[in-house]
Write an enzyme that holds these catalytic residues in place. Structure first.
Site, PDB file in Angstrom:
ATOM      1  N   THR A 182      27.102  46.919  49.244  1.00  0.00           N
ATOM      2  CA  THR A 182      28.029  48.034  49.086  1.00  0.00           C
ATOM      3  C   THR A 182      27.309  49.374  49.126  1.00  0.00           C
ATOM      4  O   THR A 182      27.780  50.332  49.741  1.00  0.00           O
ATOM      5  CB  THR A 182      28.786  47.915  47.751  1.00  0.00           C
ATOM      6  OG1 THR A 182      29.263  46.588  47.597  1.00  0.00           O
ATOM      7  CG2 THR A 182      29.939  48.882  47.690  1.00  0.00           C
ATOM      8  N   HIS A 203      30.112  39.578  55.530  1.00  0.00           N
ATOM      9  CA  HIS A 203      30.675  39.480  54.186  1.00  0.00           C
ATOM     10  C   HIS A 203      32.188  39.357  54.324  1.00  0.00           C
ATOM     11  O   HIS A 203      32.842  40.245  54.864  1.00  0.00           O
ATOM     12  CB  HIS A 203      30.304  40.737  53.382  1.00  0.00           C
ATOM     13  CG  HIS A 203      31.089  40.943  52.136  1.00  0.00           C
ATOM     14  ND1 HIS A 203      30.568  40.705  50.883  1.00  0.00           N
ATOM     15  CD2 HIS A 203      32.357  41.394  51.932  1.00  0.00           C
ATOM     16  CE1 HIS A 203      31.483  40.982  49.970  1.00  0.00           C
ATOM     17  NE2 HIS A 203      32.577  41.404  50.581  1.00  0.00           N
ATOM     18  N   ARG A 248      35.486  31.740  48.459  1.00  0.00           N
ATOM     19  CA  ARG A 248      36.342  32.579  47.608  1.00  0.00           C
ATOM     20  C   ARG A 248      37.620  31.839  47.209  1.00  0.00           C
ATOM     21  O   ARG A 248      38.190  32.103  46.152  1.00  0.00           O
ATOM     22  CB  ARG A 248      36.712  33.871  48.326  1.00  0.00           C
ATOM     23  CG  ARG A 248      35.569  34.844  48.471  1.00  0.00           C
ATOM     24  CD  ARG A 248      36.072  36.215  48.847  1.00  0.00           C
ATOM     25  NE  ARG A 248      34.979  37.118  49.130  1.00  0.00           N
ATOM     26  CZ  ARG A 248      34.307  37.801  48.194  1.00  0.00           C
ATOM     27  NH1 ARG A 248      34.633  37.652  46.916  1.00  0.00           N
ATOM     28  NH2 ARG A 248      33.328  38.613  48.538  1.00  0.00           N
ATOM     29  N   ASP A 252      23.072  35.049  46.965  1.00  0.00           N
ATOM     30  CA  ASP A 252      23.523  36.423  46.678  1.00  0.00           C
ATOM     31  C   ASP A 252      22.711  36.978  45.508  1.00  0.00           C
ATOM     32  O   ASP A 252      23.212  37.740  44.681  1.00  0.00           O
ATOM     33  CB  ASP A 252      25.026  36.471  46.372  1.00  0.00           C
ATOM     34  CG  ASP A 252      25.689  37.771  46.817  1.00  0.00           C
ATOM     35  OD1 ASP A 252      25.017  38.571  47.489  1.00  0.00           O
ATOM     36  OD2 ASP A 252      26.861  37.977  46.482  1.00  0.00           O
TER      37      ASP A 252
END
Length: 391
Positions: free
Chosen positions: A101, A197, A229, A287
């Site tokens: 990010t 991502h 997810r 991650d």
């Protein structure tokens, strides 16, 4: 010259070889076999009794934030950078580093410097150029040039799609990024992968499918992560895996995210195998040191934790012990598949001539006992024998 002889370990290379002797010298696996005799004047031989252990390839982590991640809760939530032992004690010998990010206070030059530092200390570290955002941030001004001219860069990522923190690229923009990465890789002998991502937005893989459908970019140019997810997202990727695209699932998670429907990496592998997917088409990533934010339905941050490289080993153990996935298949997920898909031809396998990246696992618990990276012993009896410079 010094030789290391690991005697009698049960080898999974990742396929089962049974009790095998392994000779390591000069950073490579020099010989493997059941009846190896070593003798020679002036040769120093270190003998390791491997009979109580499994010998497996060093883990390959295709996504780690080695310089830390930008905290979505403000400057005070910026996560710390990795240390050597964060990886080595977890059996991870190869990582691919990236920005996420935050590409403002976390920069590519800093990422590259940290990659060099960890490589000097004993690991193998590659990098992706870019970050979440589009237009892509680079060092040279070009994705193609970064991949061609900077040895550590093997692709671009992690470019964010279907995420409110991303730049919402168009199909044309993503296709152009893929083309630049592909050509840069072709001209420099690298994969030029586009590491994606995948966020929580309802469009999921729609943009990726549009690019593959509309443009002459092969599915295998992309490497999507965070595919665990939800069950829905994972299952929506199965047809892409059948086209040759490896799906990456994230080992780091939180109880809160699991309660909201995220799958553990081990469960994801179990579900994919039960659905008929090959064990060669799923990889685990840590991650590591990323921020793991928890947002509510309106996009407000309600919690934040940090990813751990150790999660790779934890997920591997869970896959074998809880879901009874064969050891060889689980090793593909934590080592072999990422190495193959990223074009790291000397990693992810125990074989003569390959890099001497290997791990001895306790037979009963699968805990990490010893780790060699490029022939250098980093862990012995579960303790680090090499640490980061300022540890």
């Amino acid at each position: 010259m010094k030789l290391t002889l690991i005697e009698g370990a049960e080898v999974f290379a990742p396929h089962a070889l049974g009790p095998t002797n392994i000779v390591v010298a000069g950073g490579q696996i020099l010989a493997m076999g059941t009846n190896l005799s070593l003798a020679g004047q002036g040769i120093e031989i270190e003998r390791i009794n491997g009979r109580d252990f499994y010998a497996v390839p060093g883990f390959v982590d295709p996504l780690a934030h080695i310089t830390g991640g930008g905290g979505e809760g403000g400057f005070h939530t910026r996560t710390p950078e990795m240390t050597l032992t964060d990886a080595s004690l977890a059996g991870v010998t190869t990582l691919v580093a990236c920005l996420g990010t935050d590409a403002t206070t976390r920069t590519l030059p800093d990422l590259l410097a940290k990659a060099h530092a960890l490589t000097y200390e004993g690991l193998t570290v590659h990098c992706y150029t870019g970050s979440y955002e589009v237009p892509v941030r680079t060092i040279t001004g070009s994705v193609r040039d970064d991949i061609m001219l900077i040895d550590a860069f093997i692709g671009v990522g992690e470019v964010a799609i279907a995420d409110h923190r991303g730049s919402h690229p168009s199909a044309e923009e993503l296709a152009r990024i893929a083309a630049d990465a592909r050509v840069g890789g072709m001209l420099s002998g690298k994969r030029g992968i586009v590491f994606l991502h995948i966020g929580e937005a309802p469009e999921q893989l729609a943009l990726l499918r549009e690019v593959i459908t509309r443009f002459p970019v092969p599915a295998t140019q992309f490497y999507p992560t965070h595919m665990n997810r939800s069950i829905e997202l994972l299952e929506h990727g199965y047809d892409l895996a059948h086209q040759g695209m490896v799906l990456d699932v994230t080992a780091s998670t939180t109880p809160e995210l699991l309660a909201q429907g995220e799958l553990s990496a081990a469960e994801s592998l179990h579900r994919a195998l039960a659905a008929g997917l090959s064990h060669k088409m799923i990889s685990f990533s840590s991650d590591g040191n990323a921020s793991l934010p928890d947002f509510d339905e309106t996009g407000n941050l309600v919690g934040l934790k940090m990813g751990r490289v150790q999660s790779m080993h934890d997920a591997f153990v869970e896959a074998v012990t809880q879901y009874e996935i064969p050891l060889s298949h689980a090793l593909h997920a934590v080592s072999t598949n990422a190495a193959r898909y990223l074009g790291l031809s000397d990693k992810g396998e125990l074989a003569v001539g390959k890099s001497a990246d290997l791990v001895l696992l306790e037979r009963d618990s699968l805990s990490v006992n010893s780790v060699w990276s490029r022939g250098k012993r980093l862990v012995s009896d579960g303790k680090a024998v090499v640490k980061s410079t300022f540890a």
